[in-house]
Design a protein around this motif. Structure first.
Motif, PDB file in Angstrom:
ATOM      1  N   HIS A   9      28.065  18.125 -15.096  1.00 56.66           N
ATOM      2  CA  HIS A   9      29.337  18.346 -14.736  1.00 56.66           C
ATOM      3  C   HIS A   9      29.859  19.216 -15.710  1.00 56.66           C
ATOM      4  O   HIS A   9      30.051  18.890 -16.776  1.00 56.66           O
ATOM      5  CB  HIS A   9      30.103  17.189 -14.244  1.00 56.66           C
ATOM      6  N   GLN A  11      33.182  20.168 -16.741  1.00 53.29           N
ATOM      7  CA  GLN A  11      34.618  19.808 -16.439  1.00 53.29           C
ATOM      8  C   GLN A  11      35.653  20.590 -17.330  1.00 53.29           C
ATOM      9  O   GLN A  11      35.288  20.727 -18.341  1.00 53.29           O
ATOM     10  CB  GLN A  11      34.669  18.363 -17.066  1.00 53.29           C
ATOM     11  N   TYR A  54      34.717  23.073 -11.183  1.00 51.11           N
ATOM     12  CA  TYR A  54      33.890  21.959 -10.959  1.00 51.11           C
ATOM     13  C   TYR A  54      32.720  21.838 -10.197  1.00 51.11           C
ATOM     14  O   TYR A  54      32.597  23.107  -9.745  1.00 51.11           O
ATOM     15  CB  TYR A  54      35.040  21.061 -10.106  1.00 51.11           C
ATOM     16  N   HIS A  80      30.380  12.266 -10.109  1.00 55.16           N
ATOM     17  CA  HIS A  80      31.722  11.702  -9.911  1.00 55.16           C
ATOM     18  C   HIS A  80      31.871  10.591 -10.697  1.00 55.16           C
ATOM     19  O   HIS A  80      32.954  10.166 -11.627  1.00 55.16           O
ATOM     20  CB  HIS A  80      32.149  11.322  -8.632  1.00 55.16           C
ATOM     21  N   LEU A  83      32.996  11.121 -14.803  1.00 53.75           N
ATOM     22  CA  LEU A  83      33.772  11.926 -15.036  1.00 53.75           C
ATOM     23  C   LEU A  83      34.817  10.900 -15.871  1.00 53.75           C
ATOM     24  O   LEU A  83      34.719   9.889 -15.795  1.00 53.75           O
ATOM     25  CB  LEU A  83      34.502  12.565 -13.873  1.00 53.75           C
ATOM     26  N   TRP A  87      40.450  11.205 -13.185  1.00 57.73           N
ATOM     27  CA  TRP A  87      40.328  12.572 -12.743  1.00 57.73           C
ATOM     28  C   TRP A  87      40.655  12.695 -11.497  1.00 57.73           C
ATOM     29  O   TRP A  87      40.635  11.984 -10.548  1.00 57.73           O
ATOM     30  CB  TRP A  87      38.695  12.787 -12.938  1.00 57.73           C
TER      31      TRP A  87
END
Length: 386
Positions: A9, A11, A54, A80, A83, A87
């Motif tokens: 990911h 971010q 994202y 997810h 994270l 978030w």
């Protein structure tokens, strides 16, 4: 729905994303599912793709998720569970299943805040399975497209922070749907009023009640705080009627701005434009001090609203589609401005009728209570007279 997320990911902080332009926060992804007729999996997921800083992916349930005889489609946040705490991604997105005839492609869009406990969002009943064979399978391949706009949260411009081309596509695809929703609502309310007025005895009794109450009571029942009514509007369309398209939200918002007398449509270059006076119907309500107020006596407005014809629906719908389902450059500036004005007109008419119906309901309740009280008192008077 529980989603399975894998992979890296990328971010970015919310502050960094907030500084980007809408076009930099917008992206598309195409997912081609080959040998669709041979699928035997309960769930499939696309490759991960990045939009607005994202990572996302699309999940398909070929036989439905908790439902039968439907395709279920969801947009999910990649990785997810890894994270940082707290978030959230606020995003407008569209998922479509492409048809050989672009005008028949199936679209659904919505607005959602993705966060820890709602890391996926979409439609369990996106499309009936029986319709998939009607032009949606090409060489045994099903094509799904996702469009995502990560939104900057600005209270003064709700639902306006979209990439210009994406917004044009949303308006072009959904304007006909908004017209249908608006017309259906307005016609239902008009029919209710016509039934009251055509019942001569009841209408006469209703008039006598209204004219017999004090001026202060009439004034009280002819106004309502905007927040109170807008709360009911949201409940009606987006909870009870399950309208998911943000274009309906935007139409009502534009209609509210029209009622307030503010600028409410924008052309391609961002210059504000007002509806011409002749384009606006005779007003039913206006806004003063955060309150919706009827512009005339409720009896006159009810009669006018019941008898005024509804303008015919414009037979437009999605036009000028390219082979991939998007809209070509011949979607001109004039067409854009026309559709934006139409969107505002629909929101304006719907909101005015909603306010009138809401206030009429208050008066009708008071009328019913007065009739019930009168019926209770009649036997008492008859006994006293005897």
């Amino acid at each position: 729905m529980e989603s399975i997320a894998n992979g890296h990911h990328s971010q970015l902080s919310g502050e960094a994303v907030a500084e980007w332009k809408p076009s930099e926060l917008y992206g598309k992804h195409t997912w081609k599912i080959q040998k669709f007729s041979q699928l035997n999996k309960r769930q499939l997921r696309s490759n991960a793709f990045e939009v607005g800083g994202y990572k996302w992916y699309v999940v398909l349930y070929p036989q439905g998720c908790d439902v039968s005889n439907h395709l279920s489609l969801f947009l999910c946040v990649e990785n997810h569970d890894k994270l940082l705490p707290g978030w959230s991604h606020f995003a407008q997105f569209t998922i479509s299943v492409v048809n050989k005839d672009p005008k028949k492609s199936k679209y659904s869009d919505t607005l959602h805040r993705f966060w820890e406990k709602e890391n996926d969002w979409g439609w369990k009943k996106f499309m009936e399975l029986s319709k998939v064979s009607d032009g949606f399978i090409d060489d045994d391949t099903l094509t799904i497209k996702a469009q995502i706009q990560v939104l900057r949260e600005r209270a003064d411009r709700p639902f306006r922070g979209l990439d210009s081309q994406y917004r044009r596509e949303l308006v072009r695809v959904y304007l006909t749907n908004i017209e249908q929703i608006s017309k259906r609502f307005v016609e239902e309310r008009k029919s209710k009023l016509r039934k009251l007025i055509e019942d001569r005895a009841r209408w006469s009794s209703f008039r006598d009640f209204w004219l017999g109450i004090g001026q202060s009571a009439r004034r009280h029942m002819s106004r309502e705080k905007t927040d109170a009514i807008l709360g009911v509007v949201v409940k009606h369309f987006f909870i009870e009627k399950e309208v998911t398209s943000t274009l309906m939200m935007d139409s009502l918002y534009s209609g509210l701005k029209a009622l307030e007398g503010h600028t409410h449509t924008k052309c391609k270059k961002g210059k504000a434009k007002l509806l011409d006076a002749e384009e606006m119907p005779a007003p039913i309500v206006h806004i003063e001090n955060d309150t919706f107020v009827l512009v005339d006596d409720v009896l006159l407005l009810l009669e006018r609203a019941a008898m005024e014809p509804i303008p015919p629906k414009e037979e437009k719908g999605p036009q000028n589609c390219t082979t991939d389902g998007s809209f070509g450059e011949d979607y001109s500036k004039d067409s854009i401005e026309h559709d934006e004005r139409r969107l505002t007109e629909l929101g304006h008419r719907t909101l005015e009728m909603f306010v009138l119906d809401h206030l009429f309901s208050k008066v009708e309740l008071a009328f019913q209570e007065a009739v019930a009280l009168k019926r209770q008192e009649e036997p008492i008077r008859e006994e006293e007279a005897a």
